[in-house]
Design an enzyme around this catalytic site. Structure first.
Site, PDB file in Angstrom:
ATOM      1  N   THR A   1      -9.910   1.458 -16.496  1.00 25.08           N
ATOM      2  CA  THR A   1      -9.013   2.464 -16.767  1.00 25.08           C
ATOM      3  C   THR A   1      -7.853   2.594 -15.653  1.00 25.08           C
ATOM      4  O   THR A   1      -8.268   3.097 -14.522  1.00 25.08           O
ATOM      5  CB  THR A   1      -9.582   3.882 -17.105  1.00 25.08           C
TER       6      THR A   1
ATOM      7  N   CYS B   1     -14.593   1.858  19.725  1.00 25.67           N
ATOM      8  CA  CYS B   1     -16.011   1.643  20.204  1.00 25.67           C
ATOM      9  C   CYS B   1     -17.001   2.757  19.565  1.00 25.67           C
ATOM     10  O   CYS B   1     -16.885   3.781  19.308  1.00 25.67           O
ATOM     11  CB  CYS B   1     -16.039   2.075  21.836  1.00 25.67           C
TER      12      CYS B   1
ATOM     13  N   SER C   1       0.755  -1.070   0.092  1.00 22.43           N
ATOM     14  CA  SER C   1       0.047  -0.017   0.083  1.00 22.43           C
ATOM     15  C   SER C   1       0.895   1.239  -0.122  1.00 22.43           C
ATOM     16  O   SER C   1       1.910   1.315   0.734  1.00 22.43           O
ATOM     17  CB  SER C   1      -0.668   0.133   1.019  1.00 22.43           C
TER      18      SER C   1
HETATM   19  N1  PMP Z   1      -2.858  -4.860   5.638  1.00 20.41           N
HETATM   20  C1  PMP Z   1      -2.343  -4.155   6.628  1.00 20.41           C
HETATM   21  C2  PMP Z   1      -1.643  -5.135   7.693  1.00 20.41           C
HETATM   22  C3  PMP Z   1      -2.682  -2.955   6.897  1.00 20.41           C
HETATM   23  O1  PMP Z   1      -2.130  -2.093   7.967  1.00 20.41           O
HETATM   24  C4  PMP Z   1      -3.796  -1.992   6.286  1.00 20.41           C
HETATM   25  C5  PMP Z   1      -3.941  -0.615   6.457  1.00 20.41           C
HETATM   26  N2  PMP Z   1      -4.615  -0.565   7.431  1.00 20.41           N
HETATM   27  C6  PMP Z   1      -4.297  -2.801   5.007  1.00 20.41           C
HETATM   28  C7  PMP Z   1      -3.941  -4.025   4.793  1.00 20.41           C
HETATM   29  C8  PMP Z   1      -5.204  -1.957   4.089  1.00 20.41           C
HETATM   30  O2  PMP Z   1      -4.419  -1.110   3.438  1.00 20.41           O
HETATM   31  P1  PMP Z   1      -5.307  -0.128   2.410  1.00 20.41           P
HETATM   32  O3  PMP Z   1      -5.512   1.075   3.434  1.00 20.41           O
HETATM   33  O4  PMP Z   1      -4.033   0.221   1.508  1.00 20.41           O
HETATM   34  O5  PMP Z   1      -6.354  -0.740   1.657  1.00 20.41           O
END
Ligand code: PMP
Length: 373
Positions: free
Chosen positions: A235, A320, A197
């Site tokens: 796209t 919460c 990411s």
């Molecule tokens: N996997 C882990 C370990 C994450 O920390 C996160 C983000 N919280 C994600 C997946 C999801 O990533 P994204 O926000 O890019 O969808």
């Protein structure tokens, strides 16, 4: 402001933002268009893809652009299961995974008849190779284990797992490396699929990559015009592709320096926090220095709100809502009591933090803890 929630997201690097503006203005054509403008952008897209491939010693067709790690995880996990269900219907993950992995497994279990083994994690937040060995059957087609846990920072031994899985040609190994890439030095040589990411490493939200070894096939989740080697139609978001390439390059180039610096911050933080009565650490000592999870003897949601009122931003495990109280599945899987979960705070760091911020944070926390009844 003291921002200590970098595992949730991080600000976009100004250099990356600058690239976005320039690319967005100049190269707006559709990469699939059959005219000169489209062709030009298509060539630049190839370049961005090749640059990412090179960073991971892969080929360009082993890089799939996605909208983030949630999509990468979904595509990897469901893509493998839907493609290879004729080979077997048993899949393995761990109980400490991110919701995008766990809920993909739940869906495959509940709606598509897969048998799922959820490996335990222990009080150090890690899976054990022994448990994985015992879980594998002739029917196993997929193993998905995260590199670094996003709540406590525990680092799984991905290299050891990958090496072990090499002797099972039928099993595809997926790693959610969202909290590891650009932060922790891990080898992904024998891993088939890696989720990345951009926004955790000063790139854009809604931008990600799935690294996929050439010999692994996937059923696409998005059908359409056949973009991204038909694995992800739609796209392409060319400016984001260029930007994630730049984001990754910078993060990987700076990784070693940033790691040493953040390790130092983490050490200061641990030392200062240890002065607080009743405080204990949920993160193991060998966790990623980028994440430090600890409990106090007051409710974390109340403490976090008070910190937020002092312009200090952390995360709590007990997200919460007014109606429903949900405790961290990770801390639960680590064997922590409900009380510890309710009282736990996650601090997540970046090279953008300073030593002074660590000290000010702990001093403010001490004051707040005294004020709360
Ligand atoms: N996997 C882990 C370990 C994450 O920390 C996160 C983000 N919280 C994600 C997946 C999801 O990533 P994204 O926000 O890019 O969808």
């Amino acid at each position: 402001m003291i921002y200590l929630d970098y595992a949730a997201t991080s600000p976009v690097n100004p250099e990356v933002l600058d690239t976005f503006v320039q690319v967005n203005n100049r190269f707006f054509a559709n990469t699939s268009s059959a005219h000169k403008l489209g062709f030009e952008v298509g060539q630049l897209e190839l370049k961005a893809r090749q640059q990412i491939a090179k960073l991971f010693m892969l080929k360009e067709n082993e890089v799939i652009f996605t909208s983030g790690a949630t999509e990468s995880n979904n595509l990897a996990i469901k893509g493998v299961c839907l493609k290879y269900s004729n080979r077997g219907k048993h899949i393995i993950t761990s109980s400490g995974e991110h919701a995008s992995v766990l809920n993909s497994f739940h869906q495959l279990e509940e709606r598509f008849g897969f048998k799922v083994t959820y490996l335990p994690i222990y009080d150090d937040g890690k899976v054990r190779l022994e448990d994985l060995k015992n879980a594998i059957t002739d029917d196993t087609i997929l193993v998905s284990i995260m590199a670094v846990n996003n709540e406590v920072g525990s680092i799984n031994d991905i290299e050891k797992i990958a090496t072990y899985l090499k002797s099972f040609p039928k099993i595809i190994f997926h790693v959610d490396a969202t909290q590891a890439i650009g932060k922790i030095n891990l080898l992904y040589n024998n891993v088939d699929l890696v989720s990345i990411s951009a926004h955790k490493i000063n790139g854009f939200k809604g931008s990600g990559v799935l690294l996929k070894k050439e010999n692994v096939d996937l059923a696409p989740l998005l059908s359409g015009g056949g973009q991204e080697y038909s694995y992800r139609s739609g796209t392409t978001n060319f400016p984001y592709e260029v930007c994630i390439s730049k984001t990754l390059r910078i993060a990987l180039e700076q990784q070693k320096i940033h790691y040493q610096y953040v390790k130092e911050l983490n050490k200061i933080l641990r030392e200062k926090l240890s002065e607080i009565d009743g405080l204990g650490f949920n993160s193991p000592i060998d966790a990623s220095p980028y994440i430090l999870n600890f409990y106090i003897n007051k409710k974390a949601s109340v403490v976090s709100e008070a910190l937020s009122n002092s312009d200090i931003y952390v995360s709590t495990q007990s997200a919460c809502s007014s109606k429903k109280k949900s405790l961290s599945h990770v801390l639960k899987a680590m064997g922590k009591s409900n009380l510890i979960s309710e009282n736990s705070i996650r601090v997540s760091l970046s090279h953008l933090n300073t030593k002074e911020e660590m000290i000010e944070f702990v001093n403010t926390l001490k004051i707040i803890l005294k004020q709360i009844k």
